[in-house]
Design a protein around this motif. Sequence first.
Motif, PDB file in Angstrom:
ATOM      1  N   LYS A  98       0.833  -1.204   0.000  1.00 29.38           N
ATOM      2  CA  LYS A  98       0.000   0.000   0.000  1.00 29.38           C
ATOM      3  C   LYS A  98       0.869   1.257   0.000  1.00 29.38           C
ATOM      4  N   LYS A  99       1.960   1.210   0.737  1.00 27.95           N
ATOM      5  CA  LYS A  99       2.862   2.355   0.801  1.00 27.95           C
ATOM      6  C   LYS A  99       3.475   2.639  -0.568  1.00 27.95           C
ATOM      7  N   VAL A 100       3.951   1.595  -1.238  1.00 25.11           N
ATOM      8  CA  VAL A 100       4.608   1.769  -2.534  1.00 25.11           C
ATOM      9  C   VAL A 100       3.609   2.178  -3.614  1.00 25.11           C
ATOM     10  N   LYS A 101       2.472   1.508  -3.661  1.00 27.04           N
ATOM     11  CA  LYS A 101       1.539   1.803  -4.763  1.00 27.04           C
ATOM     12  C   LYS A 101       0.959   3.211  -4.635  1.00 27.04           C
ATOM     13  N   HIS A 102       0.728   3.676  -3.405  1.00 28.72           N
ATOM     14  CA  HIS A 102       0.248   5.055  -3.235  1.00 28.72           C
ATOM     15  C   HIS A 102       1.317   6.044  -3.694  1.00 28.72           C
ATOM     16  N   LYS A 103       2.572   5.679  -3.474  1.00 30.81           N
ATOM     17  CA  LYS A 103       3.685   6.550  -3.853  1.00 30.81           C
ATOM     18  C   LYS A 103       3.795   6.694  -5.364  1.00 30.81           C
ATOM     19  N   ILE A 104       3.405   5.631  -6.101  1.00 29.76           N
ATOM     20  CA  ILE A 104       3.563   5.665  -7.555  1.00 29.76           C
ATOM     21  C   ILE A 104       2.245   5.902  -8.289  1.00 29.76           C
ATOM     22  N   GLY A 105       1.190   6.276  -7.567  1.00 30.02           N
ATOM     23  CA  GLY A 105      -0.056   6.652  -8.210  1.00 30.02           C
ATOM     24  C   GLY A 105      -1.108   5.566  -8.305  1.00 30.02           C
ATOM     25  N   ASN A 106      -0.975   4.512  -7.528  1.00 30.56           N
ATOM     26  CA  ASN A 106      -1.990   3.447  -7.439  1.00 30.56           C
ATOM     27  C   ASN A 106      -2.334   2.747  -8.758  1.00 30.56           C
ATOM     28  N   PRO A 107      -1.351   2.427  -9.592  1.00 31.75           N
ATOM     29  CA  PRO A 107      -1.718   1.719 -10.822  1.00 31.75           C
ATOM     30  C   PRO A 107      -2.257   0.318 -10.508  1.00 31.75           C
ATOM     31  N   ILE A 108      -3.278  -0.101 -11.282  1.00 34.70           N
ATOM     32  CA  ILE A 108      -3.840  -1.437 -11.115  1.00 34.70           C
ATOM     33  C   ILE A 108      -2.799  -2.464 -11.538  1.00 34.70           C
ATOM     34  N   GLY A 109      -2.715  -3.558 -10.803  1.00 38.66           N
ATOM     35  CA  GLY A 109      -1.781  -4.617 -11.170  1.00 38.66           C
ATOM     36  C   GLY A 109      -1.564  -5.568 -10.018  1.00 38.66           C
ATOM     37  N   ILE A 110      -0.567  -6.402 -10.175  1.00 34.94           N
ATOM     38  CA  ILE A 110      -0.189  -7.365  -9.134  1.00 34.94           C
ATOM     39  C   ILE A 110       1.160  -6.929  -8.570  1.00 34.94           C
ATOM     40  N   TYR A 111       1.183  -6.645  -7.284  1.00 37.46           N
ATOM     41  CA  TYR A 111       2.394  -6.185  -6.615  1.00 37.46           C
ATOM     42  C   TYR A 111       3.086  -7.373  -5.944  1.00 37.46           C
ATOM     43  N   VAL A 112       4.402  -7.468  -6.137  1.00 35.96           N
ATOM     44  CA  VAL A 112       5.172  -8.599  -5.626  1.00 35.96           C
ATOM     45  C   VAL A 112       6.189  -8.100  -4.607  1.00 35.96           C
ATOM     46  N   VAL A 113       6.201  -8.734  -3.440  1.00 36.88           N
ATOM     47  CA  VAL A 113       7.168  -8.403  -2.395  1.00 36.88           C
ATOM     48  C   VAL A 113       8.137  -9.573  -2.248  1.00 36.88           C
ATOM     49  N   TYR A 114       9.420  -9.278  -2.357  1.00 40.03           N
ATOM     50  CA  TYR A 114      10.451 -10.290  -2.138  1.00 40.03           C
ATOM     51  C   TYR A 114      10.861 -10.215  -0.678  1.00 40.03           C
ATOM     52  N   THR A 115      10.618 -11.285   0.049  1.00 38.15           N
ATOM     53  CA  THR A 115      10.850 -11.285   1.490  1.00 38.15           C
ATOM     54  C   THR A 115      12.165 -11.958   1.844  1.00 38.15           C
ATOM     55  N   SER A 116      12.509 -11.873   3.101  1.00 39.00           N
ATOM     56  CA  SER A 116      13.677 -12.562   3.637  1.00 39.00           C
ATOM     57  C   SER A 116      13.208 -13.873   4.273  1.00 39.00           C
ATOM     58  N   GLY A 117      14.074 -14.877   4.275  1.00 37.19           N
ATOM     59  CA  GLY A 117      13.720 -16.180   4.833  1.00 37.19           C
ATOM     60  C   GLY A 117      13.406 -17.171   3.725  1.00 37.19           C
ATOM     61  N   ASN A 118      13.773 -18.412   3.932  1.00 37.54           N
ATOM     62  CA  ASN A 118      13.562 -19.427   2.897  1.00 37.54           C
ATOM     63  C   ASN A 118      12.113 -19.867   2.768  1.00 37.54           C
ATOM     64  N   ASP A 119      11.379 -19.896   3.881  1.00 44.31           N
ATOM     65  CA  ASP A 119      10.005 -20.374   3.882  1.00 44.31           C
ATOM     66  C   ASP A 119       9.182 -19.534   4.856  1.00 44.31           C
ATOM     67  N   PHE A 120       7.882 -19.524   4.612  1.00 40.33           N
ATOM     68  CA  PHE A 120       6.979 -18.964   5.610  1.00 40.33           C
ATOM     69  C   PHE A 120       6.880 -19.955   6.778  1.00 40.33           C
ATOM     70  N   ALA A 121       6.533 -19.449   7.936  1.00 42.33           N
ATOM     71  CA  ALA A 121       6.383 -20.317   9.105  1.00 42.33           C
ATOM     72  C   ALA A 121       5.312 -21.369   8.818  1.00 42.33           C
ATOM     73  N   VAL A 122       5.528 -22.555   9.336  1.00 46.61           N
ATOM     74  CA  VAL A 122       4.605 -23.659   9.095  1.00 46.61           C
ATOM     75  C   VAL A 122       3.402 -23.521  10.011  1.00 46.61           C
ATOM     76  N   SER A 123       2.203 -23.542   9.404  1.00 51.34           N
ATOM     77  CA  SER A 123       0.997 -23.589  10.225  1.00 51.34           C
ATOM     78  C   SER A 123       0.709 -25.042  10.568  1.00 51.34           C
ATOM     79  N   SER A 124      -0.102 -25.261  11.534  1.00 48.27           N
ATOM     80  CA  SER A 124      -0.360 -26.610  12.036  1.00 48.27           C
ATOM     81  C   SER A 124      -0.827 -27.542  10.919  1.00 48.27           C
ATOM     82  N   GLY A 125      -0.098 -28.645  10.760  1.00 49.48           N
ATOM     83  CA  GLY A 125      -0.504 -29.690   9.827  1.00 49.48           C
ATOM     84  C   GLY A 125      -0.253 -29.376   8.365  1.00 49.48           C
ATOM     85  N   SER A 126       0.581 -28.372   8.061  1.00 44.94           N
ATOM     86  CA  SER A 126       0.843 -28.048   6.659  1.00 44.94           C
ATOM     87  C   SER A 126       2.335 -28.043   6.376  1.00 44.94           C
TER      88      SER A 126
END
Length: 202
Positions: free
Chosen positions: A48-76
């Motif tokens: 939301k911070k980035v898209k508002h800064k660049i004028g809210n163009p419609i599209g799919i925004y991708v965030v590259y995160t740190s860490g190899n995996d997301f935390a495991v939820s129970s049973g997944s």
Amino acid sequence: MANQIWNGGGMCNINFIPQPIFEVKTIIDVTNLGFQAAMEGPVKGLIKKVKHKIGNPIGIYVVYTSGNDFAVSSGSTSPIGAGGVIIEDFRIKDDIPEFTLFGSIALSNRALNAPFTFAHEAGHVLLTELDKQPFNNIFRFNAIDPTGPFINPVTRNSDTAHSNLVGNLMAPILPNIIPTIDPLQLKKARMSRIFQNAIIKR
């Protein structure tokens, strides 16, 4: 790779056009974050911070995160990516829901070496739909795969966000070869508000 899958043989004409990459000082380490917590918290906030800064163009925004995996939820298993939507300006006008929709994807470090992850998560974005029946007066958006639900063969749990077709792009575990995509998925993806609003008028 996503274009090859989603526009294979020119059947769907969905093409993903890369946009400039914005480097920010914010680091989102997903190692201790489940994908839902990450998407609704820091990932959504950063997009939301980035898209508002660049004028809210419609599209799919991708965030590259740190860490190899997301935390495991129970049973997944450990997710390496997550895809969803950001809803803004939601209102009811003449009994009809109106809103602005943006795509949101978060990819872990390990996702960068998995060639079909972005295509899969983009599928979750494009297959998200508005549930026209509100629950407790709240409208919900759900990723519903038209070739699902996936039925876990061990637990028999049902997962409407994933395909039950073996080797399909939207299966919960992606194959090692180029995954298939079904005409029903292509048809629904083309109806996505994000796709429709992002079409370049000629």
